[in-house]
Design an enzyme around this catalytic site. Structure first.
Site, PDB file in Angstrom:
ATOM      1  N   GLY A  12       0.870  -1.177  -0.100  1.00  0.00           N
ATOM      2  CA  GLY A  12       0.097   0.003   0.011  1.00  0.00           C
ATOM      3  C   GLY A  12       0.621   1.281  -0.045  1.00  0.00           C
ATOM      4  O   GLY A  12       0.215   2.139   0.398  1.00  0.00           O
ATOM      5  N   SER A  13       2.061   1.222  -0.271  1.00  0.00           N
ATOM      6  CA  SER A  13       2.748   2.475  -0.613  1.00  0.00           C
ATOM      7  C   SER A  13       2.155   3.439  -1.365  1.00  0.00           C
ATOM      8  O   SER A  13       2.169   4.608  -1.118  1.00  0.00           O
ATOM      9  CB  SER A  13       4.143   2.256  -0.998  1.00  0.00           C
ATOM     10  OG  SER A  13       4.150   1.779  -2.502  1.00  0.00           O
ATOM     11  N   ASN A  14       1.403   3.075  -2.681  1.00  0.00           N
ATOM     12  CA  ASN A  14       0.790   3.853  -3.402  1.00  0.00           C
ATOM     13  C   ASN A  14      -0.461   4.475  -2.815  1.00  0.00           C
ATOM     14  O   ASN A  14      -0.874   5.527  -2.844  1.00  0.00           O
ATOM     15  CB  ASN A  14       0.550   3.190  -4.841  1.00  0.00           C
ATOM     16  CG  ASN A  14       1.530   3.408  -5.621  1.00  0.00           C
ATOM     17  OD1 ASN A  14       2.016   4.414  -6.396  1.00  0.00           O
ATOM     18  ND2 ASN A  14       2.225   2.225  -5.822  1.00  0.00           N
ATOM     19  N   MET A  90      -3.998  -7.047  -7.312  1.00  0.00           N
ATOM     20  CA  MET A  90      -3.303  -7.883  -8.249  1.00  0.00           C
ATOM     21  C   MET A  90      -4.471  -8.942  -8.784  1.00  0.00           C
ATOM     22  O   MET A  90      -4.100 -10.015  -8.563  1.00  0.00           O
ATOM     23  CB  MET A  90      -2.120  -8.732  -7.618  1.00  0.00           C
ATOM     24  CG  MET A  90      -1.110  -7.620  -7.212  1.00  0.00           C
ATOM     25  SD  MET A  90      -0.404  -6.346  -8.385  1.00  0.00           S
ATOM     26  CE  MET A  90       0.699  -7.424  -9.115  1.00  0.00           C
ATOM     27  N   LEU A  92      -7.508  -9.238 -12.106  1.00  0.00           N
ATOM     28  CA  LEU A  92      -8.221  -8.710 -13.373  1.00  0.00           C
ATOM     29  C   LEU A  92      -9.653  -8.184 -12.827  1.00  0.00           C
ATOM     30  O   LEU A  92     -10.361  -8.719 -12.068  1.00  0.00           O
ATOM     31  CB  LEU A  92      -8.377  -9.702 -14.506  1.00  0.00           C
ATOM     32  CG  LEU A  92      -7.082  -9.767 -15.317  1.00  0.00           C
ATOM     33  CD1 LEU A  92      -7.487 -10.946 -16.184  1.00  0.00           C
ATOM     34  CD2 LEU A  92      -6.641  -8.547 -15.989  1.00  0.00           C
ATOM     35  N   ILE A  93      -9.813  -6.771 -13.397  1.00  0.00           N
ATOM     36  CA  ILE A  93     -11.483  -6.286 -13.125  1.00  0.00           C
ATOM     37  C   ILE A  93     -12.286  -7.341 -14.142  1.00  0.00           C
ATOM     38  O   ILE A  93     -12.208  -7.220 -15.364  1.00  0.00           O
ATOM     39  CB  ILE A  93     -11.467  -5.180 -13.534  1.00  0.00           C
ATOM     40  CG1 ILE A  93     -10.281  -4.048 -12.409  1.00  0.00           C
ATOM     41  CG2 ILE A  93     -12.721  -4.428 -13.251  1.00  0.00           C
ATOM     42  CD1 ILE A  93     -10.645  -4.433 -10.978  1.00  0.00           C
ATOM     43  N   HIS A 109       0.938   0.920 -13.250  1.00  0.00           N
ATOM     44  CA  HIS A 109       1.693  -0.467 -13.684  1.00  0.00           C
ATOM     45  C   HIS A 109       3.251  -0.054 -13.842  1.00  0.00           C
ATOM     46  O   HIS A 109       3.687   0.882 -14.611  1.00  0.00           O
ATOM     47  CB  HIS A 109       1.295  -1.104 -14.719  1.00  0.00           C
ATOM     48  CG  HIS A 109       1.767  -2.306 -15.429  1.00  0.00           C
ATOM     49  ND1 HIS A 109       1.512  -3.677 -14.556  1.00  0.00           N
ATOM     50  CD2 HIS A 109       2.936  -2.671 -16.123  1.00  0.00           C
ATOM     51  CE1 HIS A 109       2.205  -4.348 -14.923  1.00  0.00           C
ATOM     52  NE2 HIS A 109       3.183  -3.883 -15.900  1.00  0.00           N
TER      53      HIS A 109
HETATM   54  C1  GAR Z   1       3.038  -0.867  -7.506  1.00  0.00           C
HETATM   55  O1  GAR Z   1       4.488  -0.852  -8.072  1.00  0.00           O
HETATM   56  C2  GAR Z   1       2.085  -1.309  -8.776  1.00  0.00           C
HETATM   57  O2  GAR Z   1       2.606  -0.253  -9.799  1.00  0.00           O
HETATM   58  C3  GAR Z   1       2.067  -2.663  -8.919  1.00  0.00           C
HETATM   59  O3  GAR Z   1       2.100  -3.104  -7.543  1.00  0.00           O
HETATM   60  C4  GAR Z   1       2.761  -2.264  -6.773  1.00  0.00           C
HETATM   61  C5  GAR Z   1       2.176  -2.042  -5.441  1.00  0.00           C
HETATM   62  O4  GAR Z   1       3.095  -1.556  -4.577  1.00  0.00           O
HETATM   63  N1  GAR Z   1       0.910  -2.920  -9.756  1.00  0.00           N
HETATM   64  C6  GAR Z   1       1.149  -3.840 -10.692  1.00  0.00           C
HETATM   65  O5  GAR Z   1       1.887  -4.688 -10.912  1.00  0.00           O
HETATM   66  C7  GAR Z   1      -0.314  -4.037 -11.432  1.00  0.00           C
HETATM   67  N2  GAR Z   1      -0.308  -4.890 -12.530  1.00  0.00           N
HETATM   68  P1  GAR Z   1       2.206  -0.808  -3.360  1.00  0.00           P
HETATM   69  O6  GAR Z   1       1.087  -1.931  -2.635  1.00  0.00           O
HETATM   70  O7  GAR Z   1       3.389  -0.493  -2.245  1.00  0.00           O
HETATM   71  O8  GAR Z   1       1.688   0.236  -3.652  1.00  0.00           O
END
Ligand code: GAR
Length: 196
Positions: A12-14, A90, A92-93, A109
């Protein structure tokens, strides 16, 4: 206020970067709901600390994707969510969510799409020994990282980069890019008929 839901499966850093941007007023929105398909994920703790409502579920306890997506849609409607932001979700919708939120689902992504779609895009880039990779924000369709691209940035792969080093550089870029793009789209009101 623009009410958004963030979908995440992992650290969940994003999610945190989006929440921080909301807190600083850089992103003029409210995170009305976190949707998480992994009840033990670190993102849940982050949402709890911020008092953001959480809907968590275990996919394989439902008869099908349509079944759990119906539950998600009723949660989203209860919170009057206008925009779905996938942030490391992670999965697919499926049709149910796509029909309910067509044109109002974004994803980030960690590659310069169409290169390296799917899982472990950072590992794929290192394996392919490319000079640069990137980050892409796009609308979501039924494919794997295939929807219309909104914005992309390139990230160099440096000689001697470890996976951790490259991932860190990519994630730093994600944390800047995603809140800014979400805000831009909301301000321009370009998200399928979104009304503030
Ligand atoms: C992120 O780097 C995002 O781009 C990727 O998962 C990571 C989640 O990190 N998403 C995908 O690969 C989607 N296909 P986070 O949980 O620290 O935000």
């Amino acid at each position: 206020m623009n009410r958004i839901a963030v979908f995440a499966s992992g650290s969940g850093s994003n999610f945190q970067a989006i929440a921080d941007a909301v807190g600083k007023g850089i992103l003029q929105a409210e995170i009305s709901l976190l949707v998480c398909d992994k009840p033990g994920a670190q993102v849940i703790e982050r949402a709890r600390k911020l008092h953001i409502p959480i809907f968590t579920f275990v996919p394989n306890t439902f008869a099908s994707k349509a079944h759990f997506e119906k539950e998600i849609v009723s949660e989203l409607e209860a919170y009057n969510v206008k925009l779905i932001v996938l942030a490391g979700y992670m999965r697919l919708i499926g049709e149910v969510l796509l029909e309910a939120y067509e044109g109002r689902i974004l994803n980030i992504h960690p590659s310069y799409l169409p290169a390296f779609p799917g899982k472990d895009a950072v590992g794929q880039a290192l394996e392919a020994d490319v000079a640069e990779t990137g980050v892409t924000v796009h609308y979501v369709d039924s494919g794997m990282d295939t929807g219309p691209i909104i914005e992309q940035v390139k990230i160099p792969v440096r000689p001697g980069d470890t996976r951790e080093m490259l991932q860190k550089r990519i994630q730093n870029a994600e944390h800047q890019l995603y809140p800014a793009i979400i805000n831009k789209l909301l301000q321009k009101d370009t998200i399928g008929g979104l009304v503030q």
